[in-house]
Scaffold this active site. Structure first.
Site, PDB file in Angstrom:
ATOM      1  N   ASP A  56       0.823  -1.199   0.000  1.00  0.00           N
ATOM      2  CA  ASP A  56       0.000   0.000   0.000  1.00  0.00           C
ATOM      3  C   ASP A  56       0.865   1.260   0.000  1.00  0.00           C
ATOM      4  O   ASP A  56       1.774   1.399   0.828  1.00  0.00           O
ATOM      5  CB  ASP A  56      -0.909  -0.024   1.240  1.00  0.00           C
ATOM      6  CG  ASP A  56      -1.882   1.130   1.250  1.00  0.00           C
ATOM      7  OD1 ASP A  56      -2.454   1.432   0.189  1.00  0.00           O
ATOM      8  OD2 ASP A  56      -2.069   1.729   2.320  1.00  0.00           O
ATOM      9  N   GLU A  98       1.460  -0.755  -5.147  1.00  0.00           N
ATOM     10  CA  GLU A  98       0.469   0.293  -5.368  1.00  0.00           C
ATOM     11  C   GLU A  98       1.217   1.621  -5.432  1.00  0.00           C
ATOM     12  O   GLU A  98       1.426   2.277  -4.419  1.00  0.00           O
ATOM     13  CB  GLU A  98      -0.575   0.313  -4.256  1.00  0.00           C
ATOM     14  CG  GLU A  98      -1.702   1.289  -4.563  1.00  0.00           C
ATOM     15  CD  GLU A  98      -2.504   1.686  -3.336  1.00  0.00           C
ATOM     16  OE1 GLU A  98      -3.709   1.905  -3.468  1.00  0.00           O
ATOM     17  OE2 GLU A  98      -1.907   1.782  -2.253  1.00  0.00           O
TER      18      GLU A  98
END
Length: 638
Positions: A56, A98
């Site tokens: 993330d 990401e």
């Protein structure tokens, strides 16, 4: 760290460390103890069966005074250590970055194939929506031209929607204003630098647009990711605040809480969708599974078709020059497999001239219908498309296309006596010379499609007697114009009457030929689709049967797992798994898995050797136990 108790529940532990580092801005990822903690948590989840982890907001993993903390060298170094650890312990796990950045920056997270396995392609996503509304292919071509190549072992992850807003960070201010104007007229749908809406509401639930944008997702280079609910056209509720509007419960059925939970509706973390247009009682999986014209069934069929072509997953991409900016055309190519993709971005019908001169002499075959279009010439190739229409064409050499067309008519064999006489005399010659070459080219397990066949002959056959019929186990020698010959296994059964018609309707690709005589009419077909044959294979193993052929023996034997079992396996619950590749997979209930190898080689099969060794010699607990095998052993020198 000194007092870490690894008997904690792993979920609680993972949450604890997340809260710990989120409140510790000076946490040093170079600290060996910190790395050990991270690695242990990763190992736990991978060991539980998790296939991959999303990293993330990975560009901001490290902080450094005087910088914006983005893409720091320390981040890349730590990710390489992370990848090295995963690679050393797991061979089938994946790290997904990401990184909401421009393509050249995001590609840095692949490293030299030694960092992340995959990375999201954020800039492509909004440009697909822009191209659809502008009815112009330029936004897609422009961003893909800016996308660098990636290592062979890496891949982009493509998506249309996800659990966050449709982010517009990787567009210009002018492009962002345009996207807001056409896709977010209601200011309540805007959040951060994006639009908090699901796919169907974004496109006004326009079926043709939804199909077209998904075709682009499944056609462009990369691995497509479909967000839950988009496959049925779920709606959203942007009045919930933050990003919760696109995170509502999945709509499985028209039952309580849309079949998502049996809890009191007031206890749900987020409420279900009750908007009249997207109400869960109308739009749900159960309803759409009953209707084969539904969006869900369309998505299933397109995904199944995509899996048939390796060019979509691994192939190169080349845009095709054309005279119409509203029509996007490109070729995906992998070895000898070429797929032409044509998409009309316009809400009106369009005609287009494509420059396909380098494929002169090829015949486009539409992959869904198998309809053949006119052959490609040196001149421009003209196509017409309906509004938001699309094509997937398999480009084949003219001779190959004609051969496939001939296979659409099931060939006939006239025999005297029983159906087994087809393997004698002139009918055997016809099988070897005409029928098998056409049939085998259409089989997914046949690996020589790209090679020019010279001859097929029946090298050996073993008769398997059953209660109501018999099966002939054929060993076919396939000779090519160049290179070594190969041996393939083809078991054949015979059926007549209603059973034959059922096979033709349900598994037409299994039918080899019609058999006609004065006393019987039926078909010969691949015996893996014969229930009795599948049951017989298991009986052979349990009873240690030995069957003689003309040049060898078929020997069956059980493993320790089978011999130690006190009750019989459910023979009646057998099925053929549809995703066959170089072999056929049979499933007996939920207990046994049998792999029928099609391409045969001399010697002990490595899969068999390893499975038997791991489960019977060293009692390795993390692989399926070896239950038994059937081997062919030659008694001649041929």
């Amino acid at each position: 760290f000194e007092t870490s108790n690894w008997t904690w529940d792993p979920v609680a532990k993972a949450y604890y460390w997340h809260r710990f580092y989120s409140h510790q801005p000076d946490l040093n990822y170079d600290n060996p103890k910190v790395q050990e903690t991270i690695f242990k948590i990763m190992d736990y989840w991978f060991g539980m069966g998790v296939d991959g982890l999303r990293l993330d907001a990975v560009p901001y993993l490290f902080e450094r005074e005087g910088t914006n903390c983005e893409n720091l060298p320390e981040t890349y170094e730590f990710l390489k250590k992370l990848r090295a650890h995963v690679s050393s312990k797991f061979k089938d796990k994946m790290l997904l970055a990401e990184a909401n950045q421009w393509p050249e920056d995001a590609a840095a997270y692949f490293g030299n194939g030694n960092t992340c396995h995959m990375a999201f392609h954020f800039p492509l996503m909004p440009r697909i929506f822009m191209a659809l509304w502008m009815e112009d292919k330029f936004p897609i071509i422009d961003i893909l031209d800016q996308t660098p190549s990636v290592p062979d072992t890496c891949q982009w992850a493509l998506f249309l929607r996800n659990h966050d807003e449709l982010t517009l960070e990787m567009v210009t201010d002018e492009e962002r204003d345009y996207m807001y104007r056409v896709y977010a007229r209601d200011p309540n749908t805007r959040i951060n630098l994006g639009i908090r809406r699901r796919l169907a509401p974004l496109l006004g639930s326009h079926r043709r647009r939804i199909e077209l944008i998904n075709i682009l997702l499944l056609s462009l280079p990369g691995t497509p990711i479909i967000y839950y609910g988009d496959e049925i056209g779920m709606g959203d509720n942007y009045y919930l605040g933050d990003r919760n509007g696109v995170r509502t419960p999945m709509q499985w059925s028209a039952d309580r809480n849309a079949g998502f939970s049996k809890a009191n509706p007031q206890k749900l973390y987020l409420p279900i969708i009750i908007d009249p247009e997207y109400h869960y009682e109308a739009i749900n999986v159960e309803n759409q599974e009953r209707n084969q014209a539904s969006l869900l069934w369309w998505v299933k069929r397109v995904i199944a078709m995509r899996k048939r072509f390796m060019a979509f997953g691994r192939g190169s991409m080349e845009f095709v020059p054309s005279d119409n900016p509203k029509v996007l055309a490109f070729v995906r190519q992998y070895h000898d497999e070429s797929i032409l993709v044509v998409a009309n971005l316009s809400r009106f019908s369009q005609a287009v001239k494509l420059d396909l001169s380098r494929f002169s002499g090829y015949v486009p075959e539409e992959v869904f219908s198998k309809n053949r279009f006119p052959a490609i010439q040196d001149s421009s190739y003209v196509l017409t498309l309906g509004f938001h229409g699309y094509y997937w064409f398999s480009l084949q050499r003219e001779r190959e296309s004609i051969a496939i067309g001939e296979r659409e008519i099931i060939p006939e064999l006239r025999v005297i006596g029983s159906w087994e006489t087809v393997f004698q005399g002139k009918t055997r010659e016809k099988l070897e010379r005409e029928i098998f070459p056409l049939y085998i080219k259409g089989c997914r397990w046949f690996g020589g499609k790209a090679r020019r066949l010279q001859q097929i002959r029946i090298l050996e056959y073993v008769t398997i007697k059953m209660n109501h019929s018999s099966t002939q186990l054929l060993f076919l020698e396939v000779r090519y114009a160049e290179g070594l010959s190969e041996i393939y296994l083809l078991p054949l059964s015979f059926s007549s009457g209603e059973q034959a018609e059922r096979v033709i309707q349900e598994d037409p690709g299994a039918v080899v030929a019609r058999v006609i005589s004065e006393s019987l009419n039926g078909i010969i077909y691949d015996a893996v689709y014969d229930t009795e044959f599948r049951q017989n294979l298991l009986r052979q193993i349990s009873k240690r049967q030995i069957l003689k052929g003309t040049k060898g023996q078929l020997i069956a034997y059980p493993g320790k797992f089978y011999k130690n079992r006190k009750k019989e396996f459910p023979l009646e619950k057998s099925q053929v798994l549809k995703g066959e590749q170089s072999n056929s997979s049979l499933l007996y209930g939920n207990e046994l898995f049998l792999k029928l190898y099609r391409h045969l080689d001399e010697g002990l099969n490595p899969d068999l050797e390893m499975g038997r060794f791991l489960t019977e010699r060293i009692n390795f607990p993390h692989v399926s136990p070896f239950a038994g095998a059937i081997e062919y052993r030659s008694t001649t020198s041929e």
